[in-house]
Design an enzyme around this catalytic site. Structure first.
Site, mmCIF file in Angstrom:
data_model
loop_
_atom_site.group_PDB
_atom_site.id
_atom_site.type_symbol
_atom_site.label_atom_id
_atom_site.label_comp_id
_atom_site.label_asym_id
_atom_site.label_seq_id
_atom_site.Cartn_x
_atom_site.Cartn_y
_atom_site.Cartn_z
ATOM 1 N N GLY A 83 -10.941 -77.428 -54.100
ATOM 2 C CA GLY A 83 -10.186 -78.547 -54.674
ATOM 3 C C GLY A 83 -9.810 -78.320 -56.119
ATOM 4 N N GLY A 84 -10.150 -79.323 -56.963
ATOM 5 C CA GLY A 84 -9.801 -79.244 -58.380
ATOM 6 C C GLY A 84 -10.401 -78.036 -59.074
ATOM 7 N N GLY B 197 18.795 -50.982 -60.972
ATOM 8 C CA GLY B 197 18.451 -52.213 -61.680
ATOM 9 C C GLY B 197 17.075 -52.141 -62.305
ATOM 10 N N ALA B 198 16.205 -51.358 -61.685
ATOM 11 C CA ALA B 198 14.840 -51.246 -62.207
ATOM 12 C C ALA B 198 14.845 -50.607 -63.592
ATOM 13 C CB ALA B 198 13.973 -50.453 -61.240
HETATM 14 C C1 HXC Z 1 -20.338 -84.283 -54.033
HETATM 15 C C2 HXC Z 1 -20.979 -82.196 -53.324
HETATM 16 C C3 HXC Z 1 -19.637 -81.770 -53.309
HETATM 17 C C4 HXC Z 1 -18.643 -82.709 -53.681
HETATM 18 C C5 HXC Z 1 -20.863 -80.125 -52.714
HETATM 19 N N1 HXC Z 1 -21.702 -81.150 -52.939
HETATM 20 N N2 HXC Z 1 -19.601 -80.475 -52.923
HETATM 21 N N3 HXC Z 1 -21.318 -83.448 -53.689
HETATM 22 N N4 HXC Z 1 -19.044 -83.950 -54.031
HETATM 23 N N5 HXC Z 1 -17.351 -82.365 -53.720
HETATM 24 C C6 HXC Z 1 -23.167 -81.156 -52.812
HETATM 25 C C7 HXC Z 1 -23.611 -81.053 -51.378
HETATM 26 O O1 HXC Z 1 -23.640 -82.332 -50.810
HETATM 27 C C8 HXC Z 1 -24.992 -80.450 -51.527
HETATM 28 O O2 HXC Z 1 -25.882 -81.466 -51.914
HETATM 29 C C9 HXC Z 1 -24.834 -79.529 -52.724
HETATM 30 O O3 HXC Z 1 -23.663 -79.973 -53.423
HETATM 31 C C10 HXC Z 1 -24.614 -78.093 -52.319
HETATM 32 O O4 HXC Z 1 -23.555 -78.035 -51.362
HETATM 33 P P1 HXC Z 1 -23.676 -77.247 -49.974
HETATM 34 O O5 HXC Z 1 -22.580 -77.748 -49.101
HETATM 35 O O6 HXC Z 1 -25.067 -77.309 -49.482
HETATM 36 O O7 HXC Z 1 -23.394 -75.754 -50.449
HETATM 37 P P2 HXC Z 1 -22.551 -74.614 -49.728
HETATM 38 O O8 HXC Z 1 -22.961 -74.552 -48.293
HETATM 39 O O9 HXC Z 1 -22.720 -73.402 -50.570
HETATM 40 O O10 HXC Z 1 -21.042 -75.073 -49.779
HETATM 41 C C11 HXC Z 1 -20.389 -75.258 -50.988
HETATM 42 C C12 HXC Z 1 -18.986 -75.906 -50.741
HETATM 43 C C13 HXC Z 1 -19.178 -77.165 -49.877
HETATM 44 C C14 HXC Z 1 -18.096 -74.880 -50.021
HETATM 45 C C15 HXC Z 1 -18.387 -76.197 -52.132
HETATM 46 O O11 HXC Z 1 -20.230 -77.978 -50.461
HETATM 47 C C16 HXC Z 1 -17.945 -77.971 -49.759
HETATM 48 O O12 HXC Z 1 -17.043 -77.634 -48.974
HETATM 49 N N6 HXC Z 1 -17.864 -79.084 -50.507
HETATM 50 C C17 HXC Z 1 -16.780 -80.005 -50.439
HETATM 51 C C18 HXC Z 1 -15.533 -79.403 -51.020
HETATM 52 C C19 HXC Z 1 -14.403 -80.394 -51.109
HETATM 53 O O13 HXC Z 1 -13.724 -80.648 -50.126
HETATM 54 N N7 HXC Z 1 -14.280 -81.048 -52.274
HETATM 55 C C20 HXC Z 1 -13.314 -82.056 -52.571
HETATM 56 C C21 HXC Z 1 -12.038 -81.350 -52.966
HETATM 57 S S1 HXC Z 1 -10.792 -82.488 -53.353
HETATM 58 P P3 HXC Z 1 -27.410 -81.487 -51.406
HETATM 59 O O14 HXC Z 1 -27.992 -82.715 -52.050
HETATM 60 O O15 HXC Z 1 -27.355 -81.535 -49.926
HETATM 61 O O16 HXC Z 1 -28.005 -80.201 -51.917
HETATM 62 C C22 HXC Z 1 -10.523 -82.267 -54.980
HETATM 63 C C23 HXC Z 1 -9.384 -83.050 -55.503
HETATM 64 C C24 HXC Z 1 -8.855 -82.539 -56.788
HETATM 65 O O17 HXC Z 1 -11.201 -81.571 -55.643
HETATM 66 C C25 HXC Z 1 -7.378 -82.597 -56.890
HETATM 67 C C26 HXC Z 1 -6.729 -81.300 -56.527
HETATM 68 C C27 HXC Z 1 -5.260 -81.281 -56.817
#
Ligand code: HXC
Length: 510
Positions: free
Chosen positions: A169-170, A404-405
């Site tokens: 994401g961000g 051109g290059a």
């Molecule tokens: C809150 C989060 C989190 C999130 C991870 N955690 N991402 N908590 N918000 N976005 C927490 C998990 O719940 C977990 O907590 C701990 O962090 C570790 O994550 P895991 O999943 O156990 O680790 P891993 O298996 O290594 O995976 C990492 C990851 C995955 C690939 C980053 O966590 C993931 O896919 N997260 C979500 C990504 C996502 O979709 N984010 C939102 C994007 S939207 P616990 O307590 O269980 O240890 C965005 C909008 C911005 O960013 C605008 C863009 C233009």
């Protein structure tokens, strides 16, 4: 009084633990350092000054009020790299996966604003899952503020993003708007949406590495400018990179003591270009022999390998090197090579870094694959980038400069200040075979005639002298004197000043 001091130390200790010892252990088990350990390696010993270590999130959703961790998942502040000030933020994966809350965003925004005020580079160490899901739109708003500042700072202070864990994401969009992105092999990933979401939405089953590992982003997508074996190597290389970069767009390039004489002659360069014009040679050898102490920080080394880009120094001052690489696809310009070099040229121009261009290019790559992929627009990016430069441009044509290059690769016509050619240079619209087959099409059946015509074309056009006769080439130089000639040219051009017409901004062919 002692009590108060003890309490402060206790609060600091608590904050330094981030998500706690078991999460720190898990981080280490994955081969990753913690946010603070990374800062220790990135900065000069004892130079880090931290801000906002007691900041906590303010969310009450989903029981979040029960889990508040001081620092809120990001360590921010400033310090020095070899004595030069930099700002940085380091995401703490042990705290809610390094995800960004409203207050976490405010911490990053603070250092972004301070880096801009102080006109210092800013480095982001990323290990984070994007917007904190529990905070919803407050986190999105926070990202928006970070993104906006990335853009306002672009071209004013260098911004470096280092991806050191799974980022989504961000935490990939903000890096995408900075100047450089580096990754750590096997422990860092970049994707807009992770493998789980991909499976839900498209039914595609893919691993994190296949979707966004360093192996993807340094070779296929070109999103990342390089990857390193582990956190330690990566951070030490980032220190090396910072040494090449100006602090801001007005500071001028850093100057370091040089132990390599600027007028060093290298006889081996006289035989670098093979007698057979179709035989490749390694242009990196020329870069290494021209740069001070052979120190070259290459960017995007595994992507679009037909062009090389990176930083070196001449007489202690940073220069950007751009060079066609005859070892890969004969050094042809294709869409990827054009984009890669264009972005590098624009970075150098924005920050006042002189550019040295080594040319050996047979032209643009023909074919449907390239044309359908928009070669016209991508090639135009490089042409546009060079034509827009106001920094010193020194160009050396070592062998082919066709079509051109020739124009594109920092020729005199688009703004080259000093354009040199080696005696082996061939500056023409195209190679002899292609040229003869077009202009003497009716003779194609007659082998002798074609051979005679080819020889005639080679003798007349495949040399540097037709261009030199017109002044398009300032001088034909001895290969062994290349470093000396470049060093003299750069010294002479140190105060180059040209102005472009006033405008809001240009319209680069995106
Ligand atoms: C809150 C989060 C989190 C999130 C991870 N955690 N991402 N908590 N918000 N976005 C927490 C998990 O719940 C977990 O907590 C701990 O962090 C570790 O994550 P895991 O999943 O156990 O680790 P891993 O298996 O290594 O995976 C990492 C990851 C995955 C690939 C980053 O966590 C993931 O896919 N997260 C979500 C990504 C996502 O979709 N984010 C939102 C994007 S939207 P616990 O307590 O269980 O240890 C965005 C909008 C911005 O960013 C605008 C863009 C233009």
């Amino acid at each position: 009084m002692k009590d108060i001091l003890d309490r402060l130390e206790k609060r600091r200790e608590e904050a330094r633990l981030g998500g706690g010892t078991s999460r720190i252990e898990a981080q280490h088990k994955r081969g990753k350092l913690t946010a603070r350990e990374r800062i220790e390696l990135m900065l000069d010993k004892g130079s880090f000054e931290e801000f906002d270590m007691f900041v906590e999130h303010r969310s009450n959703e989903f029981g979040m009020e029960k889990s508040k961790i001081p620092g809120d998942g990001v360590v921010t502040g400033w310090g020095t790299v070899n004595g030069r000030a930099v700002y940085l933020f380091s995401k703490d994966f042990t705290v809610f996966g390094g995800s960004l809350s409203e207050t976490h965003a405010q911490k990053i925004i603070k250092v972004q604003d301070m880096a801009m005020k102080a006109r210092c580079p800013i480095i982001g160490l990323f290990d984070a899952g994007g917007a904190r899901i529990q905070e919803g739109v407050a986190a999105l708003g926070g990202y928006g503020e970070v993104f906006k500042r990335n853009v306002v700072a672009s071209g004013v202070i260098p911004q470096i993003s280092v991806i050191m864990g799974p980022c989504a994401g961000g935490d990939v969009y903000s890096p995408a708007m900075t100047d450089f992105i580096f990754m750590v092999r096997d422990t860092s990933y970049m994707f807009v949406t992770g493998p789980d979401v991909v499976k839900t939405v498209t039914n595609e089953v893919v691993t994190a590495e296949e979707l966004g590992g360093a192996s993807v982003h340094t070779t296929k997508s070109g999103v990342s400018d390089g990857a390193f074996e582990n956190d330690v190597e990566c951070l030490l290389q980032m220190r090396r990179l910072i040494d090449f970069l100006p602090s801001n767009n007005e500071s001028g390039v850093p100057e370091w003591p040089a132990y390599d004489e600027p007028d060093r002659i290298d006889e081996s360069l006289d035989t670098l270009v093979p007698d057979n014009p179709n035989k490749p040679y390694d242009i990196k050898e020329l870069i290494l022999k021209v740069a001070d102490e052979g120190d070259f920080f290459e960017l995007s080394a595994a992507y679009a390998k037909n062009i090389m880009t990176g930083f070196g120094r001449v007489a202690g001052r940073t220069v950007g090197f751009v060079a066609n690489q005859p070892m890969v696809l004969a050094g042809v310009l294709d869409s990827d090579a054009s984009r890669k070099a264009a972005r590098f040229v624009r970075f150098c121009d924005a920050f006042g870094i002189p550019i040295v261009t080594f040319v050996d290019v047979p032209g643009f790559l023909p074919g449907t694959d390239q044309e359908y992929g928009g070669l016209i627009k991508h090639g135009a990016k490089l042409l546009f980038a060079y034509s827009q430069c106001t920094v010193p441009l020194v160009t050396v044509i070592t062998r082919k400069a066709f079509g051109g290059a020739y124009d594109v690769m920092a020729s005199k016509h688009v703004g080259g200040d000093l354009n040199y050619a080696w005696p082996t240079a061939q500056i023409a619209v195209m190679g002899a075979k292609g040229a003869v087959e077009i202009i003497f099409r009716t003779d194609i059946g007659d082998k002798d005639k074609i051979a005679a015509r080819t020889k005639e074309y080679e003798d007349r056009f495949l040399s540097p002298f037709v261009a030199a006769e017109r002044g398009y080439i300032d001088d034909v130089i001895m290969p062994h004197s290349t470093r000396r000639r470049i060093a003299r040219a750069l010294a002479m051009l140190k105060n180059k000043h040209v102005e472009m017409p006033a405008r809001k901004h240009d319209n680069l062919p995106l």
